[in-house]
Design an enzyme around this catalytic site. Structure first.
Site, PDB file in Angstrom:
ATOM      1  N   ARG A  21      44.957  49.078  22.630  1.00 45.10           N
ATOM      2  CA  ARG A  21      46.180  48.315  22.326  1.00 45.10           C
ATOM      3  C   ARG A  21      47.308  48.948  23.124  1.00 45.10           C
ATOM      4  O   ARG A  21      47.579  50.145  22.996  1.00 45.10           O
ATOM      5  CB  ARG A  21      46.510  48.352  20.832  1.00 45.10           C
ATOM      6  CG  ARG A  21      47.920  47.832  20.551  1.00 45.10           C
ATOM      7  CD  ARG A  21      48.225  47.620  19.098  1.00 45.10           C
ATOM      8  NE  ARG A  21      47.534  46.448  18.571  1.00 45.10           N
ATOM      9  CZ  ARG A  21      47.935  45.743  17.519  1.00 45.10           C
ATOM     10  NH1 ARG A  21      49.020  46.099  16.852  1.00 45.10           N
ATOM     11  NH2 ARG A  21      47.246  44.716  17.094  1.00 45.10           N
ATOM     12  N   HIS A  32      45.955  38.613  22.797  1.00 45.98           N
ATOM     13  CA  HIS A  32      45.479  39.274  21.568  1.00 45.98           C
ATOM     14  C   HIS A  32      44.197  38.552  21.141  1.00 45.98           C
ATOM     15  O   HIS A  32      44.155  37.898  20.107  1.00 45.98           O
ATOM     16  CB  HIS A  32      46.565  39.195  20.498  1.00 45.98           C
ATOM     17  CG  HIS A  32      46.310  40.071  19.292  1.00 45.98           C
ATOM     18  ND1 HIS A  32      45.332  41.062  19.268  1.00 45.98           N
ATOM     19  CD2 HIS A  32      46.911  40.107  18.078  1.00 45.98           C
ATOM     20  CE1 HIS A  32      45.346  41.654  18.083  1.00 45.98           C
ATOM     21  NE2 HIS A  32      46.293  41.095  17.344  1.00 45.98           N
ATOM     22  N   GLN A  55      42.460  38.406  17.543  1.00 48.59           N
ATOM     23  CA  GLN A  55      43.108  37.692  16.442  1.00 48.59           C
ATOM     24  C   GLN A  55      42.512  36.297  16.211  1.00 48.59           C
ATOM     25  O   GLN A  55      42.156  35.960  15.072  1.00 48.59           O
ATOM     26  CB  GLN A  55      44.623  37.619  16.714  1.00 48.59           C
ATOM     27  CG  GLN A  55      45.408  36.909  15.633  1.00 48.59           C
ATOM     28  CD  GLN A  55      45.380  37.651  14.314  1.00 48.59           C
ATOM     29  OE1 GLN A  55      45.656  38.834  14.252  1.00 48.59           O
ATOM     30  NE2 GLN A  55      45.031  36.967  13.231  1.00 48.59           N
ATOM     31  N   ASP A  68      53.844  33.250  14.228  1.00 47.19           N
ATOM     32  CA  ASP A  68      53.835  34.696  14.472  1.00 47.19           C
ATOM     33  C   ASP A  68      55.293  35.152  14.505  1.00 47.19           C
ATOM     34  O   ASP A  68      56.215  34.324  14.547  1.00 47.19           O
ATOM     35  CB  ASP A  68      53.126  34.971  15.820  1.00 47.19           C
ATOM     36  CG  ASP A  68      53.029  36.460  16.159  1.00 47.19           C
ATOM     37  OD1 ASP A  68      53.195  37.307  15.252  1.00 47.19           O
ATOM     38  OD2 ASP A  68      52.784  36.790  17.346  1.00 47.19           O
ATOM     39  N   CYS A  72      49.278  35.643  11.810  1.00 52.67           N
ATOM     40  CA  CYS A  72      48.496  36.829  12.172  1.00 52.67           C
ATOM     41  C   CYS A  72      48.977  38.081  11.452  1.00 52.67           C
ATOM     42  O   CYS A  72      48.210  39.031  11.317  1.00 52.67           O
ATOM     43  CB  CYS A  72      48.531  37.028  13.684  1.00 52.67           C
ATOM     44  SG  CYS A  72      50.206  37.223  14.332  1.00 52.67           S
ATOM     45  N   ARG A 103      39.537  39.671   9.979  1.00 48.99           N
ATOM     46  CA  ARG A 103      39.581  40.473  11.209  1.00 48.99           C
ATOM     47  C   ARG A 103      38.356  41.392  11.278  1.00 48.99           C
ATOM     48  O   ARG A 103      37.717  41.536  12.307  1.00 48.99           O
ATOM     49  CB  ARG A 103      40.858  41.327  11.243  1.00 48.99           C
ATOM     50  CG  ARG A 103      42.162  40.553  11.369  1.00 48.99           C
ATOM     51  CD  ARG A 103      42.329  39.900  12.718  1.00 48.99           C
ATOM     52  NE  ARG A 103      42.207  40.838  13.816  1.00 48.99           N
ATOM     53  CZ  ARG A 103      43.196  41.595  14.294  1.00 48.99           C
ATOM     54  NH1 ARG A 103      44.413  41.486  13.784  1.00 48.99           N
ATOM     55  NH2 ARG A 103      42.995  42.424  15.307  1.00 48.99           N
TER      56      ARG A 103
END
Ligand code: CP
Ligand code: NVA
Length: 305
Positions: free
Chosen positions: A100, A127, A130, A218, A258, A286
């Site tokens: 990340r 991402h 996700q 988001d 998310c 997840r």
């Protein structure tokens, strides 16, 4: 050649479908797979994380492996060791590595020199982990994904781009609504030719949300965007996902986010904790979806559509 997962478009549509089906099996029986027994997975976090960190660390453990979580100040990378050398060394110790970071180019550079799979745990541009959980959550609620409509309303950011890539790959019509300065640019989305027609871009949130089975949003200020926070909050204010927007969606529509959320900004508190959301299932998913991804990348999976 190691198999990487940097934008999501490395998967084929049948592989994505099989991965989501496998994720459901792993959710039903979380300790049933020993795909990582005797193996270790490096998890490098140069940016904060709650869900990604915990879901990967616990997920690797549940698969019988050892998660090696590395913060920037713990790596020589922070003192000038090159990404190439970091990748060469990690490849000698672990079965896969996740990163990340802000820079998507850094993830690409690690992957270019890795002899084990590299997976993207979020960059400023993508991402892809996700939407695996998001699509799994939609599948739990609606069954087959093809023909569903997802409306993403808000900043045309990393999460929007990854939803566009993997949502359209799953056969979902993805409509993204953003104010012009923060619009998702079609050219920045690595779509397969057959998926291109399933992505539509809008400025009007109600136009995007019309008839949608999923309303998605988001944060308005992503990690790294703090300098433009005030302008973003002003321009994105009409893009809040709330009861009024839900009115124009499908009568059975669900709400996803998310997370982390800022109730009262991009989503109303009522929806975040209400009956129409599947947000907290999504956060749990997840782990299950990423375990299926790790099985696929590390190569012990027997995924078939
Ligand atoms: N959704 C998500 O990636 O959350 P974290 O930033 O907490 O990992
Ligand atoms: N767009 C957000 C996602 C956080 C999971 C960010 O990049 O900060």
């Amino acid at each position: 050649m190691a198999r990487h997962f940097l934008t999501g478009n490395e998967l084929s549509a049948p592989e994505l479908e099989a991965l989501l089906a496998r994720a459901v099996q792993l959710k039903d029986d979380p300790l049933s797979s020993r795909a990582l027994a005797g193996k270790s997975v490096a998890l490098v976090f140069q940016r904060p994380s709650t869900r990604t960190r915990v879901s990967f660390e616990v997920g690797v453990h549940e698969l019988g492996g050892l998660p090696v979580v590395l913060r920037p100040d713990e790596l020589q990378l922070s003192r000038g060791e090159s990404p190439k050398d970091t990748s060469l060394v990690l490849s000698r110790h672990v079965a896969a590595m996740g990163l990340r970071t802000g820079s998507h180019a850094l993830v690409e550079e690690l992957a270019a020199h890795a002899s084990v799979p590299v997976f993207n745990m979020l960059t400023a541009e993508h991402h892809p982990c996700q939407p695996l959980a998001d699509l799994m959550t939609m599948r739990e609620r609606f069954g087959p994904l093809a023909g569903l409509k997802l409306a993403y309303v808000g900043d045309g950011n990393n999460v929007a781009r990854s939803l566009a890539v993997l949502g359209t790959m799953a056969g979902v019509d993805v409509a993204v609504a953003s104010p012009a300065p923060y619009a998702l640019e079609r050219d920045s989305v690595p779509l397969s030719p057959e998926a291109t027609g399933r992505l539509t871009l809008h400025e009007d949130p109600r136009e995007a949300a019309a008839g949608a089975h999923v309303l998605y949003t988001d944060v308005w200020v992503s990690m790294g965007d703090e300098e433009t926070a005030a302008e973003r909050r002003e321009l994105l204010a009409p893009y809040r996902v709330d009861e009024a927007l839900l009115e124009v969606a499908d009568p059975d529509a669900i709400v996803l986010h998310c997370l982390p959320a800022h109730p009262g900004e991009e989503i109303s508190e009522e929806l975040l904790y209400g009956e129409r959301q599947r947000i907290w299932d999504e956060a749990e998913n997840r782990r299950h979806a990423q375990k299926a991804l790790l099985e696929l990348l590390v190569g012990t999976a027997t995924l078939s559509p």
